[in-house]
Design an enzyme around this catalytic site. Sequence first.
Site, PDB file in Angstrom:
ATOM      1  N   HIS A 201       0.795  -1.226   0.000  1.00 51.78           N
ATOM      2  CA  HIS A 201       0.000   0.000   0.000  1.00 51.78           C
ATOM      3  C   HIS A 201       0.829   1.279   0.000  1.00 51.78           C
ATOM      4  O   HIS A 201       0.289   2.364  -0.133  1.00 51.78           O
ATOM      5  CB  HIS A 201      -0.963   0.030   1.190  1.00 51.78           C
ATOM      6  CG  HIS A 201      -0.293   0.325   2.500  1.00 51.78           C
ATOM      7  ND1 HIS A 201       0.379  -0.628   3.206  1.00 51.78           N
ATOM      8  CD2 HIS A 201      -0.185   1.473   3.217  1.00 51.78           C
ATOM      9  CE1 HIS A 201       0.873  -0.081   4.296  1.00 51.78           C
ATOM     10  NE2 HIS A 201       0.550   1.194   4.340  1.00 51.78           N
TER      11      HIS A 201
HETATM   12  C1  UD1 Z   1      -2.316   5.300   6.201  1.00 53.90           C
HETATM   13  C2  UD1 Z   1      -1.005   5.800   6.821  1.00 53.90           C
HETATM   14  C3  UD1 Z   1       0.066   4.722   6.661  1.00 53.90           C
HETATM   15  C4  UD1 Z   1      -0.403   3.385   7.199  1.00 53.90           C
HETATM   16  C5  UD1 Z   1      -1.713   3.026   6.515  1.00 53.90           C
HETATM   17  C6  UD1 Z   1      -2.264   1.710   6.982  1.00 53.90           C
HETATM   18  C7  UD1 Z   1      -0.598   8.208   6.667  1.00 53.90           C
HETATM   19  C8  UD1 Z   1       0.202   9.244   6.000  1.00 53.90           C
HETATM   20  N1  UD1 Z   1      -0.508   6.981   6.139  1.00 53.90           N
HETATM   21  O1  UD1 Z   1      -2.112   5.170   4.820  1.00 53.90           O
HETATM   22  O2  UD1 Z   1       1.213   5.108   7.374  1.00 53.90           O
HETATM   23  O3  UD1 Z   1       0.565   2.395   6.929  1.00 53.90           O
HETATM   24  O4  UD1 Z   1      -2.666   4.067   6.796  1.00 53.90           O
HETATM   25  O5  UD1 Z   1      -3.371   1.353   6.248  1.00 53.90           O
HETATM   26  O6  UD1 Z   1      -1.273   8.486   7.641  1.00 53.90           O
HETATM   27  N2  UD1 Z   1      -9.494   4.563   1.974  1.00 53.90           N
HETATM   28  C9  UD1 Z   1     -10.690   3.897   1.937  1.00 53.90           C
HETATM   29  N3  UD1 Z   1     -11.242   3.478   3.109  1.00 53.90           N
HETATM   30  C10 UD1 Z   1     -10.657   3.701   4.308  1.00 53.90           C
HETATM   31  C11 UD1 Z   1      -9.435   4.398   4.342  1.00 53.90           C
HETATM   32  C12 UD1 Z   1      -8.873   4.801   3.166  1.00 53.90           C
HETATM   33  O7  UD1 Z   1     -11.255   3.644   0.883  1.00 53.90           O
HETATM   34  O8  UD1 Z   1     -11.214   3.290   5.345  1.00 53.90           O
HETATM   35  C13 UD1 Z   1      -8.873   4.992   0.714  1.00 53.90           C
HETATM   36  C14 UD1 Z   1      -9.143   6.423   0.396  1.00 53.90           C
HETATM   37  O9  UD1 Z   1      -9.455   6.526  -0.946  1.00 53.90           O
HETATM   38  C15 UD1 Z   1      -7.834   7.121   0.651  1.00 53.90           C
HETATM   39  C16 UD1 Z   1      -6.808   6.014   0.498  1.00 53.90           C
HETATM   40  O10 UD1 Z   1      -7.478   4.804   0.815  1.00 53.90           O
HETATM   41  O11 UD1 Z   1      -7.627   8.165  -0.216  1.00 53.90           O
HETATM   42  C17 UD1 Z   1      -5.629   6.198   1.402  1.00 53.90           C
HETATM   43  O12 UD1 Z   1      -6.050   6.364   2.778  1.00 53.90           O
HETATM   44  P1  UD1 Z   1      -5.203   7.232   3.831  1.00 53.90           P
HETATM   45  O13 UD1 Z   1      -5.770   7.046   5.179  1.00 53.90           O
HETATM   46  O14 UD1 Z   1      -5.019   8.612   3.326  1.00 53.90           O
HETATM   47  O15 UD1 Z   1      -3.786   6.603   3.794  1.00 53.90           O
HETATM   48  P2  UD1 Z   1      -3.322   5.070   3.824  1.00 53.90           P
HETATM   49  O16 UD1 Z   1      -2.755   4.748   2.497  1.00 53.90           O
HETATM   50  O17 UD1 Z   1      -4.391   4.173   4.353  1.00 53.90           O
END
Ligand code: UD1
Length: 357
Positions: A201
């Site tokens: 990821h």
């Molecule tokens: C975040 C953390 C990362 C951690 C990871 C674990 C930061 C900078 N990054 O990254 O360190 O390893 O979590 O998972 O804080 N999304 C969904 N559903 C959700 C959450 C996210 O669909 O419940 C999608 C959204 O489109 C979003 C993307 O995933 O834009 C990324 O989510 P985000 O929380 O921004 O960062 P992670 O990649 O999950």
Amino acid sequence: MRVLHVVAARPNFMKVAAVFMALKEYDGIEQVLVHTGQHYDFDMSEVFFRQLEIPAPDVNLGVGSDSHARQTAEMMMRLEPVLVERKPDLVLVYGDVNSTLAAALVCSKLLIRVGHVEAGLRSFDRTMPEEINRLLTDQVSDLLFTPSEDGSANLVREGVAQEKVHLVGNVMIDTLVRFLERTLPEPLANLPSRYALLTLHRPSNVDDLTWLRELVETLEAIGRELPIIFPIHPRTRQRLSSCGLLRLESNGLRFLNPLPYLEFLSLQRGASVVITDSGGIQEETTFLHVPCLTMRENTERPITVTEGTNILLGRSCQRLRQELGKILAGEVKAGSVPALWDGHAAERVAEIVRAFL
Ligand code: UD1
């Protein structure tokens, strides 16, 4: 005395589960749980609360996904009035996600004391958002709980006063130890006897679509010999589907939705090898003595390489094939479990918090 925990994203939940339970032992401590809403899907958040027996959050800030700046700013704006109203004596933040930094910054301006659980880890790679979150959170924290010696040494080198730094061990391993007995004999239907478990990821792997394509095609080829189970993070799913790589039928790669904690732990335990770019999984495989191949140039958890079962591969499909070949031929790193990864780290955190308050 009131301790307020701020959690946000999947890797925070296994950590708060352990610390919340340990602090419950102290009568004089009231606990408040705030979820920023950074992760909001059922299978990225609520299922972990249920399986890990974490009480429902007292407050959910409902922030959700956005750019880094907007997400962090929104968390700060929504958290500030909660802190003003609840007046905690200490706020505990976890790991290195955007919410960790947002909460630490808000507290520092309100003169509320902050404890950082999993402090001091450094990849020395400032292109990672998590590295910025780690560096800045540690600078404004009053209590810094490190999982390993390297974390404490990094902090002292950066000028953090020695008396703020507490080597407690790894609270995520506490949760693993607690739930290991509850792992499931058959976490998935039709699970092959030998398989690799894959997670991806990090932006460095999934945001560069040329590299992502090369990696997935290599994994598909490997999967024809060693089936690969691939629970997909939402951001990875978006990227794979945008470049047509999210195939419904793939011989060797089995695409799944994100899995709950117990199912994932059961799969890790039974895997021949885990291929990942996660931070926590490098630690869990080290504890479980399962070989781990990390698709990153660096790690903030070097102890998993020097003492554990982890091998850093960088961005190289050739190295992936080579190292996998060795593992399948029985040439595996034995690895040992680092000091204080003993299932009691959160008790040490709780004792220090009690004395501090
Ligand atoms: C975040 C953390 C990362 C951690 C990871 C674990 C930061 C900078 N990054 O990254 O360190 O390893 O979590 O998972 O804080 N999304 C969904 N559903 C959700 C959450 C996210 O669909 O419940 C999608 C959204 O489109 C979003 C993307 O995933 O834009 C990324 O989510 P985000 O929380 O921004 O960062 P992670 O990649 O999950």
